[in-house]
Motif scaffolding. Structure first.
Motif, PDB file in Angstrom:
ATOM      1  N   GLY A 163      -2.662   4.846  -9.259  1.00 12.37           N
ATOM      2  CA  GLY A 163      -1.936   4.661  -8.105  1.00 12.37           C
ATOM      3  C   GLY A 163      -1.975   5.607  -6.907  1.00 12.37           C
ATOM      4  N   TYR A 203       7.692  11.082   1.890  1.00  9.54           N
ATOM      5  CA  TYR A 203       7.785  10.024   0.375  1.00  9.54           C
ATOM      6  C   TYR A 203       8.088  11.128  -0.625  1.00  9.54           C
ATOM      7  CZ  TYR A 203       6.198   6.965  -3.296  1.00  9.54           C
ATOM      8  OH  TYR A 203       6.242   6.394  -4.409  1.00  9.54           O
ATOM      9  N   TYR A 222       5.600  13.828  -2.277  1.00  9.34           N
ATOM     10  CA  TYR A 222       4.579  14.888  -1.666  1.00  9.34           C
ATOM     11  C   TYR A 222       5.255  16.055  -1.822  1.00  9.34           C
ATOM     12  CZ  TYR A 222       3.179  10.919   1.594  1.00  9.34           C
ATOM     13  OH  TYR A 222       2.523   9.670   2.014  1.00  9.34           O
ATOM     14  N   ASN A 279       1.430  10.036   6.457  1.00 10.58           N
ATOM     15  CA  ASN A 279       1.684   8.496   5.837  1.00 10.58           C
ATOM     16  C   ASN A 279       1.837   7.583   7.136  1.00 10.58           C
ATOM     17  OD1 ASN A 279       4.471   7.173   4.429  1.00 10.58           O
ATOM     18  ND2 ASN A 279       2.537   6.378   4.293  1.00 10.58           N
ATOM     19  N   ASN A 310       6.607   5.349   5.259  1.00  7.55           N
ATOM     20  CA  ASN A 310       7.932   5.278   4.589  1.00  7.55           C
ATOM     21  C   ASN A 310       8.880   6.551   4.414  1.00  7.55           C
ATOM     22  OD1 ASN A 310       9.647   4.977   2.325  1.00  7.55           O
ATOM     23  ND2 ASN A 310       8.150   4.640   0.792  1.00  7.55           N
ATOM     24  N   ASP A 358      -2.106   8.787   3.450  1.00 10.36           N
ATOM     25  CA  ASP A 358      -1.651   7.662   2.475  1.00 10.36           C
ATOM     26  C   ASP A 358      -1.262   6.621   3.555  1.00 10.36           C
ATOM     27  OD1 ASP A 358       0.381   6.293   1.060  1.00 10.36           O
ATOM     28  OD2 ASP A 358       1.670   7.961   0.452  1.00 10.36           O
ATOM     29  N   VAL A 393      -0.818   3.237   2.313  1.00  6.75           N
ATOM     30  CA  VAL A 393      -0.676   2.247   1.098  1.00  6.75           C
ATOM     31  C   VAL A 393       0.084   0.986   1.987  1.00  6.75           C
ATOM     32  CG1 VAL A 393      -0.315   3.720  -0.872  1.00  6.75           C
ATOM     33  CG2 VAL A 393       1.721   3.123   0.509  1.00  6.75           C
ATOM     34  N   TYR A 394       0.628   1.153   3.073  1.00  2.08           N
ATOM     35  CA  TYR A 394       1.054  -0.097   3.999  1.00  2.08           C
ATOM     36  C   TYR A 394       0.222  -0.342   5.170  1.00  2.08           C
ATOM     37  CZ  TYR A 394       5.462   1.225   1.442  1.00  2.08           C
ATOM     38  OH  TYR A 394       6.218   1.534   0.426  1.00  2.08           O
ATOM     39  N   LYS A 405       1.494  -2.052  -3.192  1.00  3.49           N
ATOM     40  CA  LYS A 405       2.228  -2.774  -2.016  1.00  3.49           C
ATOM     41  C   LYS A 405       1.331  -4.011  -1.524  1.00  3.49           C
ATOM     42  CE  LYS A 405       4.971   0.504  -2.899  1.00  3.49           C
ATOM     43  NZ  LYS A 405       4.895   2.019  -2.347  1.00  3.49           N
ATOM     44  N   LYS A 422      -0.095   0.022 -11.085  1.00  4.10           N
ATOM     45  CA  LYS A 422      -0.660   1.630 -10.495  1.00  4.10           C
ATOM     46  C   LYS A 422      -2.170   1.751 -10.643  1.00  4.10           C
ATOM     47  CE  LYS A 422       1.741   4.854 -10.204  1.00  4.10           C
ATOM     48  NZ  LYS A 422       2.835   5.150  -9.091  1.00  4.10           N
TER      49      LYS A 422
HETATM   50  C1  LIG Z   1       5.030   3.195  -2.823  1.00  4.69           C
HETATM   51  C2  LIG Z   1       4.052   4.322  -2.106  1.00  4.69           C
HETATM   52  C3  LIG Z   1       3.359   5.110  -2.878  1.00  4.69           C
HETATM   53  C4  LIG Z   1       2.947   5.077  -4.324  1.00  4.69           C
HETATM   54  O1  LIG Z   1       1.841   4.105  -4.643  1.00  4.69           O
HETATM   55  P1  LIG Z   1       1.443   3.994  -5.978  1.00  4.69           P
HETATM   56  O2  LIG Z   1       0.297   3.110  -5.935  1.00  4.69           O
HETATM   57  O3  LIG Z   1       2.711   3.064  -6.541  1.00  4.69           O
HETATM   58  O4  LIG Z   1       1.407   5.112  -6.667  1.00  4.69           O
HETATM   59  C5  LIG Z   1       2.914   6.054  -2.221  1.00  4.69           C
HETATM   60  N1  LIG Z   1       2.979   6.409  -0.894  1.00  4.69           N
HETATM   61  C6  LIG Z   1       4.029   5.864  -0.192  1.00  4.69           C
HETATM   62  C7  LIG Z   1       4.206   6.040   1.282  1.00  4.69           C
HETATM   63  C8  LIG Z   1       4.621   4.593  -0.778  1.00  4.69           C
HETATM   64  O5  LIG Z   1       5.797   3.866  -0.070  1.00  4.69           O
END
Ligand SMILES: *Cc1c(COP(=O)(O)O)cnc(C)c1O
Length: 395
Positions: A103, A129, A132, A177, A181, A209, A211-212, A245, A253
């Motif tokens: 993950g 998040y 961190y 990020n 989030n 980061d 992820v979105y 996500k 993960k």
């Molecule tokens: C959900 C999320 C993660 C976690 O990602 P995983 O791949 O589940 O470890 C990391 N950073 C942010 C900002 C998230 O919203």
């Protein structure tokens, strides 16, 4: 060796003692106990693309059940590199510049642990998040938060002077990020340029980061811009993302870190002793998912945008001040118009009062006042679930 003293009965290390149970676990448990609709924790309630699920089942049945290679299977590293070229024009060598992780969470932890000496400083934007702060503490590093605050129009922003003041001779990393989030903020190219300039001025590395990365809505102030695409940034950035996500498989993960070989080597050094490897049968499936046509990514974004609109309208009707969400799974609200003054108190009683669970964002700030009246709701749920939550909140 010293023995425990009467006033020191917690055997846990001091640097981790400030961290209790994550707020997500607390609010999800409360939702289960009260039968509330859980708009607290950000996990989808539908499965990801069928091609991906089928590839995982196939991998399970055809012997992909032992330790995969340390950096990740070649097919997934190739797919991660190709995906970044396709969407962001970023070139990474799958052999040496891409590392598969447990993950995004492990990628962030291994990067901080791999790059920070005790006492080094990490600039990050709060609310952050929750992993961190814990990863920074584990490394013995020091966080230097820069606060994101809603402007008069509602869009979250930061004070450029505050950002500059957070940098200093001990700055080692900037942890960014975007899309963000819990606020749903998408950092604009101009905002990222300020971060990039300071990174270069202070010789700091950046950890992003993303992820979105595929969840930026049509009315956002800017498109998604990876920090690594700005001049001078690729060589100093570890870029992190994950399948959870984008492909609605948060339980798998499978994540990854990309960057110049010497940075990825430093991250790998730590990662190999945290988990070594993970998700053997999921890795080929995520490789399939990353290669899905643009129509998948477009449909995914449009679906989430529609559900954002649905929840935003409902929260407005219920009396919340709804702050703009430009991306991610989340929207934040100000509870002041409802007479609320304390988001934590509000969220602890909301399931009992209305049958809906949410998350107070004050727990993601070092400055306890900055997020005091802000509450986050997740809209990564089926339309009928959002409808039911809205019906309850109105009541
Ligand atoms: C959900 C999320 C993660 C976690 O990602 P995983 O791949 O589940 O470890 C990391 N950073 C942010 C900002 C998230 O919203």
């Amino acid at each position: 060796m010293s023995s425990p003293t009467a006033t020191d009965t917690d055997p846990g290390v001091r640097r981790m003692r400030p961290f209790g149970t994550t707020i997500f676990a607390e609010m999800s448990a409360l939702a289960v106990r009260t039968g509330a609709v859980n708009l607290g924790q950000g996990f989808p309630d539908t499965d990801g693309p069928p091609e991906m699920l089928e590839a995982a089942a196939e991998a399970l049945r055809t012997g992909h059940n032992q330790y995969p290679p340390g950096p990740g299977i070649p097919a997934l590293r190739a797919a991660v590199a190709e995906h970044q070229r396709r969407f962001w024009g970023l070139a990474y060598d799958p052999d040496g510049e891409v590392l598969v992780t447990a993950g995004a969470t492990e990628a962030v932890a291994a990067t901080i642990l791999g790059l920070c000496e005790p006492g080094d400083e990490v600039v990050c934007f709060e609310p952050y998040y929750d992993s961190y702060a814990a990863s920074i503490a584990l490394a013995g590093a020091v966080r230097r938060p820069v606060t994101l605050r809603p402007s008069a129009g509602g869009r979250y922003g930061f004070d450029p002077d505050e950002l500059r003041a957070a940098f200093g001779p001990r700055t080692r990393l900037v942890l960014l990020n975007s899309p963000h989030n819990p606020t749903g903020k998408v950092f604009t190219r101009a905002e990222l340029a300020q971060v990039a300039e300071l990174c270069q001025e202070y010789g700091a590395y950046a950890v992003t980061d993303e992820v979105y990365e595929h969840l930026v809505f049509s009315d956002a102030a800017d498109v998604h811009v990876p920090l690594a695409t700005l001049p001078g940034m690729r060589e100093r950035t570890v870029r992190i993302s994950s399948a959870g996500k984008t492909f609605s498989c948060t339980g798998w993960k499978v994540g990854w870190a990309s960057g110049p070989a010497e940075l990825v080597t430093a991250v790998t050094r730590v990662k190999q002793f945290l988990t070594y490897v993970n998700g053997a049968p999921f890795q080929p499936a995520v490789a399939v998912a990353l290669g899905l046509p643009d129509s998948y990514y477009e449909g995914f974004r449009a679906g989430l945008e529609a559900r954002r609109d649905q929840l935003v309208a409902g929260l407005g009707d219920a009396g919340f001040r709804v702050l703009p969400s430009e991306g991610t799974y989340f929207v934040t609200t100000d509870i002041t118009p409802l007479g609320g003054t304390d988001g934590m108190e509000f969220c602890r009683t909301l399931p009992e009062r209305c049958g809906v669970a949410a998350v107070p964002t004050e727990v993601f700030y070092d400055d306890p006042e900055a997020g005091k009246r802000l509450v986050r709701f997740a809209f990564c749920k089926r339309p009928e679930v959002i409808d039911e939550a809205v019906r309850r909140l109105r009541g």
